[in-house]
Design an enzyme around this catalytic site. Structure first.
Site, mmCIF file in Angstrom:
data_model
loop_
_atom_site.group_PDB
_atom_site.id
_atom_site.type_symbol
_atom_site.label_atom_id
_atom_site.label_comp_id
_atom_site.label_asym_id
_atom_site.label_seq_id
_atom_site.Cartn_x
_atom_site.Cartn_y
_atom_site.Cartn_z
ATOM 1 N N SER A 1 13.147 8.352 27.641
ATOM 2 C CA SER A 1 13.847 7.202 28.223
ATOM 3 C C SER A 1 13.235 5.874 27.801
ATOM 4 O O SER A 1 13.893 4.838 27.917
ATOM 5 C CB SER A 1 13.812 7.288 29.754
ATOM 6 O OG SER A 1 14.522 8.407 30.191
ATOM 7 N N SER B 1 13.619 3.206 31.902
ATOM 8 C CA SER B 1 14.895 2.589 31.501
ATOM 9 C C SER B 1 15.020 1.133 31.968
ATOM 10 O O SER B 1 15.256 0.251 31.130
ATOM 11 C CB SER B 1 16.087 3.407 32.006
ATOM 12 O OG SER B 1 15.943 4.759 31.699
ATOM 13 N N GLU C 1 21.638 1.727 36.046
ATOM 14 C CA GLU C 1 21.212 3.059 35.646
ATOM 15 C C GLU C 1 21.441 4.101 36.737
ATOM 16 O O GLU C 1 20.995 3.926 37.878
ATOM 17 C CB GLU C 1 19.719 3.055 35.292
ATOM 18 C CG GLU C 1 19.267 4.424 34.809
ATOM 19 C CD GLU C 1 17.761 4.606 34.727
ATOM 20 O OE1 GLU C 1 17.320 5.433 33.928
ATOM 21 O OE2 GLU C 1 17.027 3.933 35.474
ATOM 22 N N HIS D 1 15.494 17.726 34.936
ATOM 23 C CA HIS D 1 14.097 18.124 34.692
ATOM 24 C C HIS D 1 13.703 19.269 35.627
ATOM 25 O O HIS D 1 12.927 20.143 35.254
ATOM 26 C CB HIS D 1 13.148 16.942 34.929
ATOM 27 C CG HIS D 1 12.973 16.068 33.731
ATOM 28 N ND1 HIS D 1 12.271 16.473 32.616
ATOM 29 C CD2 HIS D 1 13.400 14.815 33.468
ATOM 30 C CE1 HIS D 1 12.278 15.497 31.722
ATOM 31 N NE2 HIS D 1 12.966 14.479 32.205
ATOM 32 N N ASP E 1 21.035 8.053 27.200
ATOM 33 C CA ASP E 1 19.900 7.749 26.338
ATOM 34 C C ASP E 1 19.416 8.954 25.548
ATOM 35 O O ASP E 1 18.887 8.835 24.462
ATOM 36 C CB ASP E 1 18.758 7.127 27.145
ATOM 37 C CG ASP E 1 18.372 7.939 28.379
ATOM 38 O OD1 ASP E 1 19.062 8.933 28.685
ATOM 39 O OD2 ASP E 1 17.402 7.560 29.050
HETATM 40 ZN ZN LIG Z 1 16.164 9.109 29.942
#
Ligand SMILES: [Zn+2]
Length: 382
Positions: free
Chosen positions: A116, A181, A333, A342, A379
């Protein structure tokens, strides 16, 4: 590549499904939309789509306002699965309705798989860089404290250039406002993890040489001029001898209360730390909203009386930034799509994607495409 993988996966899934169920009964049809059961529907659908594309005139206006939406880690399979999660394969997310679409390939200068941090430099400043670095060019290696202080190595974001044009600027995230980000909007650092001075000290480096990300949010060339900052991460802005509104300790070693300083730097400013303080009141020129000690909660786990949704923050951010005559740049974002992925928490990731889509729809509803450009991107994948 991702498209190809997805198609292959579907094919495999179909073969597997057909071997498990050699004679599918008619009632097992996937689509819940009765219209999809006729050939007429599909032919008419294709014709009207082509007609609409041909008749659309090219908008050649210069955008006064630019809104950039970033779905962190929002891969193509995530988008496809989010449609299914929303209401079925045939449903559309807000940005599925946009007139133009493209694909981008992502890699870091020094690594095959981007993160990121260096992608934020790429999509905000137009410079591809090294893994884990933000707002610096490929001349700066990860963790190079001296290298990041050399301003000739700095890559400047579209927020910086917007401010040169007297535009108002802001950022909204569901992560800490100092996370990779959003930091791409205002910071120049060789290490994405240096969010507070304590992070730098714990890494054996000197924060008086390489400034931490939270300090750059306050005192950096771009950071100090931001009009709207919303998200989580009070911990990175408060000293370690002080607790926030919810009783949790700050982590700064330098004794600085950056939440206080942000308000003192500006005039006609509002600070909100919970949802009720934020909603409905858009009479301020500058707005700092910090709704969590750390990252904001996943939407499905959110205390809706305390934390606003991404769509609610989007609405207030646009209304606040619109209080000016020269236009604005806003970065938004959906940060936790990535974080759920994750953890392999697919339901959370898909729900976060729907929340991201709702925020985009809120922006579409509040703006006019004659003077506002809305771009939605990701991204990197998962
Ligand atoms: Zn990312």
């Amino acid at each position: 590549m991702s498209c190809m993988t997805f198609v292959l996966f579907l094919t495999f899934a179909q073969i597997w499904a057909s071997s498990m169920h050699p004679r599918l009964p008619p009632s097992s049809k996937l689509s819940t939309n009765p219209k999809e059961q006729t050939s007429y529907y599909w032919i008419h659908n294709a014709r009207s789509t082509i007609t609409e594309k041909i008749q659309r005139s090219l908008n050649q206006n210069v955008a006064k306002n630019v809104i950039l939406f970033l779905g962190d880690g929002m891969s193509i399979p995530t988008v496809a699965a989010a449609r299914v999660y929303q209401s079925g394969e045939e449903s559309e997310l807000a940005f599925d309705k946009f007139p133009y679409i493209g694909l981008a390939k992502t890699y870091a200068v020094d690594r095959q798989v981007a993160d990121s941090a260096n992608t934020a430099t790429a999509y905000l400043a137009g410079v591809k860089a090294n893994y884990g670095t933000i707002g610096v060019g490929p001349e700066v290696n990860f963790g190079d404290c001296q290298g990041m202080t050399n301003e000739t190595n700095h890559a400047f974001s579209i927020a910086y250039y917007s401010q040169l044009k007297n535009k108002r600027t802001g950022l909204v995230t569901t992560a800490r406002v100092t996370h990779a980000s959003p930091a791409g909007v205002y910071a120049h650092t060789s290490d994405r993890n240096w969010e507070s001075d304590s992070d730098i000290i714990n890494d054996g480096q000197k924060p008086e040489i390489c400034s931490d990300i939270a300090s750059q949010l306050l005192f950096g060339e771009t950071g100090k001029k931001l009009n709207v900052v919303m998200g989580g991460g009070r911990m990175k802005l408060l000293p370690n001898n002080m607790t926030d509104e919810e009783g949790q300790k700050g982590e700064r070693s330098d004794g600085a209360n950056l939440i206080q300083t942000w308000q003192e730097q500006r005039i006609n400013v509002k600070y909100a730390w919970n949802r009720s303080q934020l909603i409905g009141d858009v009479t301020f020129d500058n707005l700092l909203g910090l709704f969590a000690h750390d990252h904001m909660s996943f939407n499905l786990e959110r205390d809706t009386t305390n934390e606003p949704s991404l769509a609610e923050m989007t609405t207030v951010a646009i209304k606040t930034l619109s209080r000016g005559s020269d236009g604005y740049f806003l970065f938004l974002e959906g940060a936790r799509i990535d974080m759920a992925h994750h953890s392999g928490a697919s339901r959370l990731a898909l729900n976060e994607t729907i929340e991201f889509s709702k925020a985009i729809q809120a922006a579409v509803d509040l703006t006019d495409e004659s003077d506002t450009l809305i771009v939605v991107t990701s991204d990197h994948a998962h």
